[in-house]
Design a protein around this motif. Structure first.
Motif, PDB file in Angstrom:
ATOM      1  N   PHE A  42       3.264  19.976   8.499  1.00  0.00           N
ATOM      2  CA  PHE A  42       3.662  18.809   8.355  1.00  0.00           C
ATOM      3  C   PHE A  42       2.811  17.837   9.333  1.00  0.00           C
ATOM      4  O   PHE A  42       2.298  18.370  10.354  1.00  0.00           O
ATOM      5  N   MET A  43       2.560  16.763   8.919  1.00  0.00           N
ATOM      6  CA  MET A  43       1.586  15.753   9.581  1.00  0.00           C
ATOM      7  C   MET A  43       2.273  14.649   9.809  1.00  0.00           C
ATOM      8  O   MET A  43       2.934  14.204   8.994  1.00  0.00           O
ATOM      9  N   ALA A  44       2.358  14.091  11.120  1.00  0.00           N
ATOM     10  CA  ALA A  44       3.150  12.915  11.433  1.00  0.00           C
ATOM     11  C   ALA A  44       2.827  11.810  10.657  1.00  0.00           C
ATOM     12  O   ALA A  44       1.581  11.441  10.435  1.00  0.00           O
ATOM     13  N   PRO A  45       3.686  11.132  10.099  1.00  0.00           N
ATOM     14  CA  PRO A  45       3.235   9.849   9.403  1.00  0.00           C
ATOM     15  C   PRO A  45       2.768   8.689  10.256  1.00  0.00           C
ATOM     16  O   PRO A  45       3.309   8.708  11.558  1.00  0.00           O
ATOM     17  N   GLY A  46       2.232   7.688   9.812  1.00  0.00           N
ATOM     18  CA  GLY A  46       2.070   6.412  10.870  1.00  0.00           C
ATOM     19  C   GLY A  46       2.487   5.145  10.332  1.00  0.00           C
ATOM     20  O   GLY A  46       3.780   5.477  10.087  1.00  0.00           O
ATOM     21  N   GLY A  47       2.089   4.308  10.468  1.00  0.00           N
ATOM     22  CA  GLY A  47       2.767   2.815  10.123  1.00  0.00           C
ATOM     23  C   GLY A  47       2.169   1.998   9.127  1.00  0.00           C
ATOM     24  O   GLY A  47       2.672   0.760   9.053  1.00  0.00           O
ATOM     25  N   PHE A  48       1.165   2.573   8.373  1.00  0.00           N
ATOM     26  CA  PHE A  48       0.614   1.884   7.393  1.00  0.00           C
ATOM     27  C   PHE A  48       0.951   2.027   5.928  1.00  0.00           C
ATOM     28  O   PHE A  48       1.072   3.345   5.436  1.00  0.00           O
ATOM     29  N   SER A  49       1.069   1.199   5.217  1.00  0.00           N
ATOM     30  CA  SER A  49       1.453   1.394   3.831  1.00  0.00           C
ATOM     31  C   SER A  49       0.103   1.654   3.050  1.00  0.00           C
ATOM     32  O   SER A  49      -1.028   1.322   3.678  1.00  0.00           O
ATOM     33  N   ARG A  50       0.046   2.028   2.097  1.00  0.00           N
ATOM     34  CA  ARG A  50      -1.148   2.153   1.017  1.00  0.00           C
ATOM     35  C   ARG A  50      -1.980   0.994   1.116  1.00  0.00           C
ATOM     36  O   ARG A  50      -3.449   0.892   1.313  1.00  0.00           O
ATOM     37  N   GLU A  51      -1.656  -0.249   0.880  1.00  0.00           N
ATOM     38  CA  GLU A  51      -2.240  -1.275   0.648  1.00  0.00           C
ATOM     39  C   GLU A  51      -2.540  -1.716   2.020  1.00  0.00           C
ATOM     40  O   GLU A  51      -3.855  -2.229   2.079  1.00  0.00           O
ATOM     41  N   GLU A  52      -2.098  -1.592   3.022  1.00  0.00           N
ATOM     42  CA  GLU A  52      -2.470  -1.845   4.286  1.00  0.00           C
ATOM     43  C   GLU A  52      -3.798  -0.894   4.844  1.00  0.00           C
ATOM     44  O   GLU A  52      -4.598  -1.225   5.313  1.00  0.00           O
ATOM     45  N   LEU A  53      -3.627   0.383   4.350  1.00  0.00           N
ATOM     46  CA  LEU A  53      -4.763   1.393   4.605  1.00  0.00           C
ATOM     47  C   LEU A  53      -6.111   0.832   3.758  1.00  0.00           C
ATOM     48  O   LEU A  53      -7.170   0.743   4.220  1.00  0.00           O
ATOM     49  N   LEU A  54      -5.864   0.679   2.587  1.00  0.00           N
ATOM     50  CA  LEU A  54      -7.076   0.060   1.747  1.00  0.00           C
ATOM     51  C   LEU A  54      -7.396  -1.261   2.223  1.00  0.00           C
ATOM     52  O   LEU A  54      -8.555  -1.490   2.569  1.00  0.00           O
ATOM     53  N   GLY A  55      -6.612  -1.931   3.161  1.00  0.00           N
ATOM     54  CA  GLY A  55      -6.850  -3.512   3.388  1.00  0.00           C
ATOM     55  C   GLY A  55      -7.845  -3.189   4.677  1.00  0.00           C
ATOM     56  O   GLY A  55      -8.554  -4.277   5.172  1.00  0.00           O
ATOM     57  N   ARG A  56      -7.969  -2.171   5.190  1.00  0.00           N
ATOM     58  CA  ARG A  56      -8.577  -1.930   6.659  1.00  0.00           C
ATOM     59  C   ARG A  56     -10.201  -1.475   6.195  1.00  0.00           C
ATOM     60  O   ARG A  56     -10.849  -1.116   6.990  1.00  0.00           O
ATOM     61  N   LEU A  57     -10.344  -1.204   4.861  1.00  0.00           N
ATOM     62  CA  LEU A  57     -11.761  -0.962   4.187  1.00  0.00           C
ATOM     63  C   LEU A  57     -12.532  -2.217   4.027  1.00  0.00           C
ATOM     64  O   LEU A  57     -12.244  -2.953   3.027  1.00  0.00           O
ATOM     65  N   ASP A  58     -13.653  -2.398   4.780  1.00  0.00           N
ATOM     66  CA  ASP A  58     -14.487  -3.449   4.497  1.00  0.00           C
ATOM     67  C   ASP A  58     -15.287  -3.099   3.111  1.00  0.00           C
ATOM     68  O   ASP A  58     -15.283  -3.705   2.104  1.00  0.00           O
ATOM     69  N   ARG A  59     -15.741  -1.834   3.109  1.00  0.00           N
ATOM     70  CA  ARG A  59     -16.591  -1.241   2.133  1.00  0.00           C
ATOM     71  C   ARG A  59     -16.366   0.244   2.312  1.00  0.00           C
ATOM     72  O   ARG A  59     -16.772   0.857   3.260  1.00  0.00           O
ATOM     73  N   GLY A  60     -15.539   1.027   1.313  1.00  0.00           N
ATOM     74  CA  GLY A  60     -15.217   2.163   1.355  1.00  0.00           C
ATOM     75  C   GLY A  60     -14.753   2.962   0.181  1.00  0.00           C
ATOM     76  O   GLY A  60     -14.812   2.221  -0.859  1.00  0.00           O
ATOM     77  N   LEU A  61     -14.463   3.975   0.079  1.00  0.00           N
ATOM     78  CA  LEU A  61     -13.983   4.803  -0.875  1.00  0.00           C
ATOM     79  C   LEU A  61     -12.460   5.126  -0.921  1.00  0.00           C
ATOM     80  O   LEU A  61     -12.016   5.696   0.275  1.00  0.00           O
ATOM     81  N   LEU A  62     -11.929   5.142  -1.881  1.00  0.00           N
ATOM     82  CA  LEU A  62     -10.612   5.619  -1.890  1.00  0.00           C
ATOM     83  C   LEU A  62     -10.549   6.947  -2.843  1.00  0.00           C
ATOM     84  O   LEU A  62     -11.279   6.957  -3.951  1.00  0.00           O
ATOM     85  N   VAL A  63     -10.202   8.033  -1.963  1.00  0.00           N
ATOM     86  CA  VAL A  63     -10.342   9.422  -2.772  1.00  0.00           C
ATOM     87  C   VAL A  63      -8.951   9.899  -3.112  1.00  0.00           C
ATOM     88  O   VAL A  63      -8.024   9.969  -2.154  1.00  0.00           O
ATOM     89  N   THR A  64      -8.776  10.194  -4.159  1.00  0.00           N
ATOM     90  CA  THR A  64      -7.485  10.930  -4.967  1.00  0.00           C
ATOM     91  C   THR A  64      -7.214  12.338  -4.201  1.00  0.00           C
ATOM     92  O   THR A  64      -6.460  12.677  -3.716  1.00  0.00           O
TER      93      THR A  64
END
Lengths: 479, 445
Positions: free
Chosen positions: B335-357
């Protein structure tokens, strides 16, 4: 065995099967593992059961049960029909089975020295001796393995086919590990992860001469810790059979499985960059020197047999001839879709697995003219890559990366210093088109892969790859 | 029922002369419905049994297995295991079989609906997956497996452990005629918790979003890794890092007390957590312990079987795999502990990057450094200014998974339970993970 098979077929037909086949299988396996001078495990395993495959209501169904209990066999046959019936409403195309002659006869692996009859103590002693020869300054761990498998298989089908086959496989290998700080190096012979396998008796293990090759492994594992890293960038590479066999396996064998081409494995093992319409189009898979065959008739080949698990006789099929795609690995239900008979390449791991399109022995045919040392001598500046260490390839068998345990620099046609952590990558047809030398018969060796996994539930079969070594130009080295 | 066979075998081994013996019996009824090109092409069922005997004579021990339960088979099994024991040398560091210890109470390990799942039920769920694919104009390829496994481990030292577990596992890859592919997966104890329609829609949406992917230059990018990708990080580190045998042989990439990940990463193994696929004990009959593997970035522990535990001077943590085990002890319920960010918030922190499925066909290149090679699959997207710009073609990588964990700067607030990978050994395990944002991931092209 025959009574059990007949019973399963009768039950399946009474349940509504238009066609059924059954495999009654018994398996025996033994293995010995020595780690760092200590016998870590000796294991012996037996299993037996019945696998019933039916074609009913236009769909396939399969069920298997352990043991030979008559009621359980009946239940498995009925369950297979039920599986097919449940699948039928979700079918969208009609399945056509390629015709084949009725299968009749027997096959057995030629065995000179029965590995299961040899006293266990003798096999353990051989392995301990090999492992002892691995010990040396700087070697922190050694692993020496031996294994043997025997399978008795009765195949019967509703068309009257009946075959009896007995397969014996053996394998062995040694590996030396050296560690310094954060760095770990390994040298193995003939390769790691269980060694090299063949369809033979214990004479195969003796011929490997593990003990005679162990000291070199140990010395090279330690020497690699202080060796310079293999340089990045394009290079001419000569690939030893101990790596080339896996290159063939991953980028040719799997790519030519016709069920993958049609998407049957898309969610797990993947698909293929090849399409059925490339057959006959002159698609250039490799250079003129590249001829690949799927040959289940090779004596001693790990993937050889008398009949496949659909009752199709063993064959030699050309997959790539002088660089041009000429064939696929096929089954009775895929071959009609490209207008041909089955190539006889359907196999199952054991009684409890559905037979699938699998490799047999997919071999790179040697080319007369240059021996492997001749190719090295003919290379002014390059790398000699030896013994697989890591592998990865995408789901279409297009983009690959391999690492080998060691590289030897080639300068002026001579092997020179050793280089560590060699990694190369490429795109399948580009790579095979860059092949400008294939060695002759003198270095030809049949490697076996006992762990070729495919299908769900996953299943492993023994496959073989014969090759003699080859040279490739402009190969991308580095990660 | 299977305990009765195990007791009989134990008695046979003692009568034969074993100074100690350990028996594990496992029966499994499993079935699977596979689909490709939006039709069912394989529908299979199996009924199997495996009996393992560890035969101990003094400081020698050997093992043998059989797939039969009749008297003749069990007597032969004892003979073969005894022969194996005779073939080994006496070992000074043989710790002996484990003594009986506490086995935790586990609830929710098995569901009646899963045990009774029929091919018709599986076909019905698969048709829901296919219907979602049809609605999006894409093809469905996948599998739906259900099964129940009953395991009993008994030993002459007094170990008596038995349990039944069930699982349902649905995987689908949807493939668009325009080149996009999408992935969805779930596993659960109860087949009723598998929502084929929802998974079908998820994969279909991802496949359509992936149409007409363009090439992207290889290089280093910050990445948001979806749960399907994060599971591979933990699975590979479970094999190459948290495995005590790898550590004792100097080949592990993880060392207790050493920082191996960012402060935001905490990982543990807990077989008793009903959020996964619970299990009470391992294949030596040792009760599962909760083991913290990474505590806020620091490697906090490794998992052990009896042999590695003896080497470390501690008790087994209950992580032995079935013998013969070429891999060593593994965490099979991470198990890995969850954090506090929604998927949209995680993406929102990317200026330029990749989303990997997800990652595919990954293999360790340098286990000691945690370097793994593989490719992306089933949805790789360029993200700019926190928004998905469009799909890009899959990329190969050779990347230290430890470096990826060191670079984690945000963790998702929801988790998925997935099946994972256990060193190539066939065991029923699970890994529960959130999505993560990692600041750098190097793609080689």
């Amino acid at each position: 065995m025959r009574e059990i098979a007949d019973r399963a077929l009768d039950t399946a037909v009474r349940g509504g099967a238009a066609y059924a086949d059954v495999r009654v299988v018994r398996r025996a396996e033994e293995s010995v593992t020595v780690r760092t001078g200590r016998v870590e495990s000796i294991a012996s395993e037996e299993s037996e059961g019945v696998g019933v495959r039916v074609f009913a209501y236009g769909a396939w169904g399969f069920a298997a049960t352990h043991g030979y209990d008559a009621d359980a066999v009946d239940a498995a046959a009925a369950e297979a029909v039920r599986q097919a019936k449940a699948a039928a409403p979700a079918l969208r195309h009609r399945v056509t089975l390629a015709e084949r002659p009725r299968a009749q006869g027997t096959y057995a692996t030629p065995v000179k020295e029965d590995p299961f009859a040899l006293p266990l103590e003798a096999k353990v002693a051989d392995l301990l001796a090999a492992d002892a020869a691995l010990a040396g300054p700087g070697v922190v761990a050694t692993v020496s393995t031996y294994g043997a498998q025997r399978e008795w298989k009765t195949f019967a089908a509703t068309d009257g086919s009946l075959t009896e086959q007995v397969f014996t496989h053996v394998g062995a290998g040694v590996e030396a590990h050296a560690v310094h700080g954060n760095e770990h190096q390994r040298r193995s012979y003939p390769e790691a992860r269980g060694g090299r396998w063949g369809q033979a008796g214990y004479e195969f293990v003796r011929e490997l001469d593990l003990a005679g090759n162990a000291a070199r492994c140990a010395e090279e594992a330690v020497a690699l810790l202080s060796a310079p890293p293999c340089p990045d960038g394009p290079a001419t590479v000569v690939i030893d059979p101990s790596q080339l066999y896996l290159q063939i396996h991953e980028s040719c064998g799997h790519a030519t499985e016709l069920d993958r081409v049609f998407g049957a494995e898309a969610s797990y093992a993947g698909t293929s960059f090849l399409t059925a319409d490339l057959l006959g189009s002159g698609f250039r898979y490799g250079s003129d020197l590249v001829t690949l065959v799927a040959d289940a008739t090779v004596p001693g080949g790990p993937g050889s047999f008398g009949w496949d698990d659909e009752g199709v006789a063993a064959q030699r099929t050309t997959l790539v001839e002088n660089g041009v795609l000429t064939g696929f690995l096929t089954s009775r239900d895929t071959a009609p879709r490209i207008g041909g008979p089955s190539g006889g390449t359907v196999r199952a791991e054991s009684w409890n697995r559905l037979p699938l399109v699998r490799m047999t022995n997919v071999n790179l045919v040697p080319v007369p003219g240059m021996s492997l040392p001749d190719i090295v001598a003919d290379t002014d500046d390059g790398l000699y890559l030896d013994t697989n260490r890591s592998w990865s390839i995408d789901d279409r068998r297009w983009n690959f990366q391999f690492g080998t345990e060691i590289a030897y620099e080639i300068k002026g046609g001579r092997l020179g210093r050793i280089l560590k952590n060699p990694v190369y990558s490429g795109v399948t047809p580009e790579f095979w088109r860059s092949c400008d030398a294939v060695a002759d018969e003198s270095s030809y060796v049949m490697y076996g892969n006992p762990n070729c996994a495919k299908g769900l539930p996953p299943q492993c079969v023994q496959v073989g790859h014969g090759c003699s070594g080859a040279r490739f130009r402009g190969v991308r080295m580095g990660r | 029922m299977i305990e009765k066979h195990a007791e009989r075998l134990l008695a046979l081994a003692r009568r034969h002369g074993a100074t100690d013996a350990e028996v594990s019996v496992e029966t499994r009824r499993a079935a699977l419905t596979r689909f490709a090109n939006s039709e069912i092409h394989q529908s299979v069922a199996e009924d199997t049994v495996r009996v393992n005997l560890r035969y101990v004579h003094g400081r020698r021990h050997g093992m043998a297995a059989t797939g039969r339960l009749d008297d003749a088979a069990l007597e032969s099994l004892v003979e073969r295991a005894a022969a194996s024991a005779r073939g080994t040398a006496e070992t000074d560091d043989w710790p002996g079989l484990p003594e009986p210890g506490p086995i935790p109470e586990v609830t929710g390990a098995s569901a009646a609906a899963t045990r009774a799942a029929t091919p018709e039920l599986r076909a019905g769920v698969v048709r829901e997956v296919i219907a979602a694919a049809d609605a999006a104009g894409v093809g469905a390829f996948g599998s739906f497996a259900t099964g129940a496994v009953t395991t009993a481990v008994l030993s002459s030292r007094g170990v008596r452990a038995a349990q039944t577990r069930s699982d349902a596992w649905l995987v689908t890859v949807h493939m668009s005629p325009d080149g996009g592919t999408g992935y969805a997966e779930t596993c659960a104890v109860d087949v009723a918790d598998v929502d084929g329609a929802a998974l079908g829609r998820e994969a279909a949406a991802k496949a359509r979003a992936g149409d007409h992917a363009v090439a992207l230059a290889p290089g280093e990018y910050p990445v948001v890794l979806e749960e399907y990708a994060v599971v591979d990080l933990l699975a590979k580190l479970g094999r190459c890092g948290f495995n005590a045998r790898a550590a004792q042989e100097g080949q592990s990439c993880a060392e207790p007390g050493v920082r191996i990940a960012s402060d935001l990463v905490t990982v543990w193994d807990d077989g008793t957590d009903p959020a996964g696929l619970p299990t009470a004990f391992d294949y030596e009959g040792v009760g599962k312990q909760r083991v913290t593997l990474i505590d806020r970035g620091r490697c906090a522990g490794l998992v052990h079987d009896t042999r590695t535990a003896a080497g470390a001077g501690i008790h087994s943590t209950g992580h032995a795999l079935p013998a013969p085990n070429p891999v060593g002890p593994l965490p099979t319920n991470m198990f890995m502990a969850p954090g506090g960010f929604s998927r949209e918030e995680l993406l929102g922190r990317l200026d330029r990057g990749l989303l990997v499925t997800r990652f595919y066909y990954t293999n360790p290149v340098d286990p000691k450094r945690g370097i793994v090679t593989g490719v992306t699959r089933d949805g790789l997207f360029l993200v700019e200014g926190g928004e998905i710009v469009g799909p890009v073609r899959d990329l190969r990588f050779s990347q230290s998974y430890l470096d990826v964990l060191r670079g984690v700067s945000a963790v998702g607030n929801s988790r998925r339970t997935l099946r994972g990978w256990y060193g190539g050994v066939s065991v029923l395990g699970d890994i529960t993970v959130p999505a993560v944002l990692s600041d750098s991931f190097r793609f080689s092209g």
